[in-house]
Design an enzyme around this catalytic site. Structure first.
Site, PDB file in Angstrom:
ATOM      1  N   CYS A   1      -3.316  -1.266  -1.338  1.00  0.00           N
ATOM      2  CA  CYS A   1      -2.001  -0.653  -1.534  1.00  0.00           C
ATOM      3  C   CYS A   1      -0.907  -1.492  -0.875  1.00  0.00           C
ATOM      4  CB  CYS A   1      -2.016   0.769  -0.966  1.00  0.00           C
ATOM      5  SG  CYS A   1      -0.399   1.563  -0.872  1.00  0.00           S
TER       6      CYS A   1
ATOM      7  N   CYS B   1       1.660   0.437   1.257  1.00  0.00           N
ATOM      8  CA  CYS B   1       1.069   0.868   2.536  1.00  0.00           C
ATOM      9  C   CYS B   1       1.293  -0.197   3.612  1.00  0.00           C
ATOM     10  CB  CYS B   1      -0.438   1.126   2.383  1.00  0.00           C
ATOM     11  SG  CYS B   1      -0.863   2.460   1.245  1.00  0.00           S
TER      12      CYS B   1
END
Length: 312
Positions: free
Chosen positions: A83, A86
């Protein structure tokens, strides 16, 4: 989002491990290809209750999150190695946690390595950050936010729950949060018998605010009830095994009659005897029905296992 997420299954899992003589440990995070352990960490000195930033697993969730949240606010950072957003958000959270002086701590959870936690939080997209106080989720957001936005978000939470946490200095009495007039209007329509109008309102709120768990839940439940009530109850006895539409309707009728096991088995039976689009449609409907219940419900857990067997 208080009360919208049930974390009891994770606690029960940890309790069961202790009863079996297993001592939950706090594992070291695996190194990513560039040699780092997940998103870059900028954690600072220890707080009075332990590290300001912790890597948490299913085994340590109870002690590091649920128990700790009885004393201080815990922010749960749900992330994954793949991700990109993230990796933008996590360093900001870690930096803030290191400077929080114990008013809150950060629990980092890799959703790929800990799927039960992701399921408990009903994670649909990451990054997702959930604030936990006294063992319950009290607020959440998805996506990347700036340091200023996160700071204000945390301050607002502490103003509301800080007095109830012994490890936090009193924040003063918070004003009660006013009722959302849109939710009130939708509820008024529901109570007045305007079910379609109430459903449209709940859907509009959920679409405008993806983090509004209450509106999304109300829309899911009302949508199901209206669909199920439109079916002829006789469909339960007359549906042919290979008639996908009829079997899905029969499952709705059974579920409305408080027979979830039989309802789920109907759809799993369709999955077993169909392929292609029909199988996909049946599987999608079953997953939607699962969303009406706490994922830790035994009949939901059992049905998920049966579905996995039917698919693979």
């Amino acid at each position: 989002m208080a009360g919208a997420v049930d974390l009891s299954a994770l606690k029960e899992r940890a309790d069961a491990q202790r009863q079996q003589g297993q001592r939950p440990t706090r594992p070291q995070p695996e190194a990513s290809p560039d040699g780092s352990a997940g998103p870059p960490s900028t954690a600072g000195p220890d707080t009075a209750s332990g590290d300001a930033v912790m890597d948490v697993t299913e085994e340590t969730f109870e002690s590091e999150v649920l128990v700790r949240s009885q004393q201080q606010l815990v922010l749960v950072d749900l992330w994954a190695e793949w991700c990109g957003p993230c990796k933008q958000l996590s360093p900001v959270l870690e930096s803030l946690a290191a400077r929080a002086q114990g008013s809150w701590v950060l629990a980092k959870i890799d959703v790929d390595a800990n799927p039960r936690i992701a399921q408990a939080f009903r994670v649909q997209s990451i990054p997702m950050v959930v604030a936990i106080a006294q063992g319950q989720p009290v607020a959440a957001f998805n996506g990347v936010r700036s340091e200023a936005e996160i700071t204000q978000w945390v301050d607002d939470i502490l103003a509301q729950v800080g007095d109830a946490l012994p490890g936090i200095a009193p924040q003063g009495e918070a004003e009660p949060e006013p009722d959302d007039p849109r939710m009130v209007a939708a509820e008024d329509k529901l109570n007045g018998g305007d079910f379609e109008g109430a459903l449209a309102d709940y859907r509009a709120i959920a679409e405008a605010e993806p983090d509004n768990v209450e509106a999304a839940s109300a829309a899911r439940n009302l949508d199901f009830v209206l669909r199920a009530q439109a079916h002829d109850p006789a469909i339960v006895d007359t549906a042919a095994p290979t008639d996908v539409d009829a079997q899905l309707a029969a499952a709705d009728v059974l579920l409305l009659a408080q027979q979830p096991e039989q309802a789920f088995d109907r759809i799993i039976g369709v999955v077993k005897v169909t392929a292609g689009d029909d199988r996909t449609r049946a599987r999608t409907r079953l997953l939607e029905l699962f969303e009406l219940f706490d994922p830790a419900e035994p009949f939901v857990v059992s049905a998920r296992r049966k579905l996995a067997t039917a698919l693979y």
